[in-house]
Design a protein around this motif. Structure first.
Motif, PDB file in Angstrom:
ATOM      1  N   TYR A   3       7.989  15.696  18.886  1.00  0.00           N
ATOM      2  CA  TYR A   3       7.641  17.085  19.166  1.00  0.00           C
ATOM      3  C   TYR A   3       7.299  17.266  20.643  1.00  0.00           C
ATOM      4  O   TYR A   3       6.930  16.317  21.337  1.00  0.00           O
ATOM      5  N   VAL A  19       7.218  22.485  18.910  1.00  0.00           N
ATOM      6  CA  VAL A  19       8.664  22.508  18.680  1.00  0.00           C
ATOM      7  C   VAL A  19       9.143  21.094  18.392  1.00  0.00           C
ATOM      8  O   VAL A  19       8.794  20.151  19.116  1.00  0.00           O
ATOM      9  N   ASN A  20       9.954  20.946  17.330  1.00  0.00           N
ATOM     10  CA  ASN A  20      10.452  19.610  17.004  1.00  0.00           C
ATOM     11  C   ASN A  20      11.773  19.326  17.716  1.00  0.00           C
ATOM     12  O   ASN A  20      12.304  20.172  18.439  1.00  0.00           O
ATOM     13  N   ASN A  22      14.692  19.248  16.769  1.00  0.00           N
ATOM     14  CA  ASN A  22      15.815  20.100  16.389  1.00  0.00           C
ATOM     15  C   ASN A  22      15.726  21.494  17.019  1.00  0.00           C
ATOM     16  O   ASN A  22      16.615  22.321  16.831  1.00  0.00           O
ATOM     17  N   ASP A  24      13.214  23.582  16.280  1.00  0.00           N
ATOM     18  CA  ASP A  24      12.503  24.455  15.348  1.00  0.00           C
ATOM     19  C   ASP A  24      11.053  24.634  15.791  1.00  0.00           C
ATOM     20  O   ASP A  24      10.379  23.656  16.135  1.00  0.00           O
ATOM     21  N   VAL A  26       7.680  24.759  14.628  1.00  0.00           N
ATOM     22  CA  VAL A  26       7.022  24.375  13.382  1.00  0.00           C
ATOM     23  C   VAL A  26       5.606  24.911  13.295  1.00  0.00           C
ATOM     24  O   VAL A  26       5.028  24.962  12.203  1.00  0.00           O
ATOM     25  N   SER A 427      16.647  33.467  17.029  1.00  0.00           N
ATOM     26  CA  SER A 427      15.191  33.361  17.156  1.00  0.00           C
ATOM     27  C   SER A 427      14.802  33.639  18.592  1.00  0.00           C
ATOM     28  O   SER A 427      15.377  33.087  19.519  1.00  0.00           O
ATOM     29  N   GLN A 429      11.866  33.332  21.196  1.00  0.00           N
ATOM     30  CA  GLN A 429      10.549  32.815  21.562  1.00  0.00           C
ATOM     31  C   GLN A 429      10.324  32.883  23.068  1.00  0.00           C
ATOM     32  O   GLN A 429       9.245  32.578  23.544  1.00  0.00           O
ATOM     33  N   PHE A 456      19.045  23.914  20.824  1.00  0.00           N
ATOM     34  CA  PHE A 456      17.872  24.682  20.396  1.00  0.00           C
ATOM     35  C   PHE A 456      18.178  26.142  20.072  1.00  0.00           C
ATOM     36  O   PHE A 456      17.515  26.737  19.223  1.00  0.00           O
ATOM     37  N   LYS A 458      20.410  29.444  18.908  1.00  0.00           N
ATOM     38  CA  LYS A 458      21.500  29.850  18.007  1.00  0.00           C
ATOM     39  C   LYS A 458      21.773  31.338  18.169  1.00  0.00           C
ATOM     40  O   LYS A 458      20.849  32.156  18.235  1.00  0.00           O
TER      41      LYS A 458
END
Length: 499
Positions: A3, A19-20, A22, A24, A26, A427, A429, A456, A458
């Protein structure tokens, strides 16, 4: 799973993302803090509150984290730009931070132009002297608080002070330094010439580092207070706009960001430092290695729409307000709006100009006015894009974020007015994700920030320009551009009648 943490130090809150690998998010924590506004035009904050709220937020994050704390490999930052934090010889804060939206420094901006010269300032810093920048604030403290100024040994920007308190290491990185008016943007070094001409000591300027550079690890005190491991590496981070660009994938030529919040920003990637925009748009170092970005600002973007809703549709949602916009033709049935409700920034740095509805008649309904407001906001943002293109930039893909993505009619409108493909991300952020991406890149998860963005970020949907609409909007935009010149003098004469 590994992370990273992205910390976005904003004006009203600090937002922390876990953030992991992938990409995501979390976990997310937000902690608020207040503005200190003792007089009209003043805007300050206590830097200690940034630290306290960030430590509290990290502690909350770690309480709910069920993994191994050593797996949180890195932390990086995004931060509000331009704010002045003055430190003494012990690196203790000397006064409240003076923020980006503080407007007390008009005389200091004139002083900078007188000492340096407008052309020379633009040559070195790529930007005009505006009240929001850091150097005018330093000169204001020197003039009005000389005893305090005499104690100052260095200055930093908001996120740099926060990072110092987490690591014990003091630096500034290039994307934030570019907003001080002291950095030679092209040469990536502090300008001795500017320091000498305005009468400040070059020694006030802290060491410079790259945004992805590791600057230290969390101290044992911070580790104990938050639950982080002392092995967690800390990376320099970037200015909020630079991190917003990274978090939206603006990492190659042709890529541009359109962000519609209270204000609006159009930001475009630059691979070189040699373009000359004559100060009509901002020109800063990017958080990406050896890159730059140009940026135009609309002061009242989303604010123009929220003003209209509060006055004419109080109690309704934005969704309801914009329901019928798609049934109004291009040009709002001959109604044109300029979004100057609080003045304008790009390309007209004018605090006196005010908004106009042009072409009203008795046939117009509320939906016409709503579409006209949305078109006017988008025209204003297009002023920056027009400047970019005039100076040889290719702009073919624009990532749209913020309030402008909440309505598909508005996204299509952007595609048509900007004459470019509009991308909506799955997404959003923004700067916090950009900070996390800098940490991920710094940790060696990816060979480049572009590789990180590919993993990261999409795409949810794309909007292509419709040729008929593009041609209509080109004609309307030409009319829009005439309104400022036609109303400038009238608005100046109306100033004495305003509240």
């Amino acid at each position: 799973m590994k992370y990273v943490i992205g910390i976005d130090l904003g004006t009203s809150a600090v937002k922390i993302l876990l953030v992991n690998k992938n990409g995501d998010v979390v976990q997310e924590v937000s902690k608020e803090f207040d503005l200190i506004q003792e007089r009209t035009g003043y805007s300050e904050q206590d830097p200690h509150r940034w630290v306290d709220q960030t430590v509290a937020g990290l502690s909350d994050l770690l309480k709910d984290f069920d993994g191994n704390k050593e797996d949180i490999e890195g932390i990086s930052f995004s931060g509000q730009m331009h704010g002045l934090v003055l430190l003494d010889e012990n690196k203790d804060v000397l006064r409240n931070a003076i923020l980006w939206n503080d407007t007390r420094t008009t005389e200091q901006c004139k002083q900078i132009y007188h000492a340096v010269g407008e052309e020379r300032l633009l040559k070195i810093t790529k930007n005009p002297a505006l009240e929001g920048f850091t150097l005018p604030k330093i000169l204001w403290v020197k003039a009005h608080e000389p005893d305090l100024y005499a104690q100052a040994k260095t200055f930093v920007l908001p996120k740099d002070y926060l990072r110092y308190k987490l690591t014990g290491e003091l630096h500034m990185e290039y994307s934030d330094a570019a907003g001080t008016l002291v950095l030679n943007v092209s040469e990536k070094q502090w300008s001795q010439e500017i320091c000498d001409l305005v009468g400040i000591d070059r020694a006030l300027c802290p060491p410079l580092v790259d945004s992805h550079e590791v600057v230290g690890k969390v101290t044992s005190e911070i580790a104990q207070a938050t639950g982080l491991a002392t092995s967690t590496r800390v990376f320099a981070g970037g200015a909020d706009n630079a991190c917003g660009a990274i978090g939206s994938g603006i990492l190659e030529d042709g890529k541009t960001l359109c962000s519609i919040g209270t204000s609006g920003v159009v930001l475009s990637y630059e691979s070189s430092n040699d373009k000359d925009f004559q100060g009509k748009v901002h020109y800063f170092n990017h958080g990406a290695p050896n890159a730059y970005y140009t940026m135009g600002v609309t002061l009242a973007a989303g604010y123009s729409l929220s003003w209209f809703k509060d006055v004419f549709a109080k109690g309704e949602s934005f969704e309801d307000l914009m329901t019928d916009v798609g049934f109004v033709p291009v040009g709002s049935n001959g109604l044109l709006f300029t979004p100057y409700v609080v003045g304008e920034r790009t390309p007209h740095a004018d605090a006196s100009i005010r908004a106009s509805f042009i072409g009203m008649d008795s046939s117009h309904e509320r939906k016409d006015f709503v579409r006209a407001v949305m078109e006017g906001i988008t025209f204003s943002l297009n002023e920056a894009i027009a400047i970019f293109r005039k100076h040889g930039k290719t702009i073919d893909t624009i990532v749209s974020t913020g309030g402008g993505t909440k309505n598909e009619d508005w996204l299509q409108m952007q595609a048509d007015i900007f004459d470019a493909k509009i991308v909506k991300l799955a997404s959003e952020q923004g700067p916090g994700m950009g900070a996390a991406m800098l940490a991920a890149y710094g940790c060696g998860w990816f060979d480049s920030l572009r590789d990180c963005a590919d993993a990261f970020l999409k795409v949810e949907k794309e909007f292509l320009p419709k040729r008929d609409n593009v041609e209509k909007y080109k004609k309307l935009f030409a009319i829009y551009q005439e309104v400022y010149g036609q109303t400038k003098e009238m608005n100046e004469r109306l100033v004495e009648y305003r509240k």
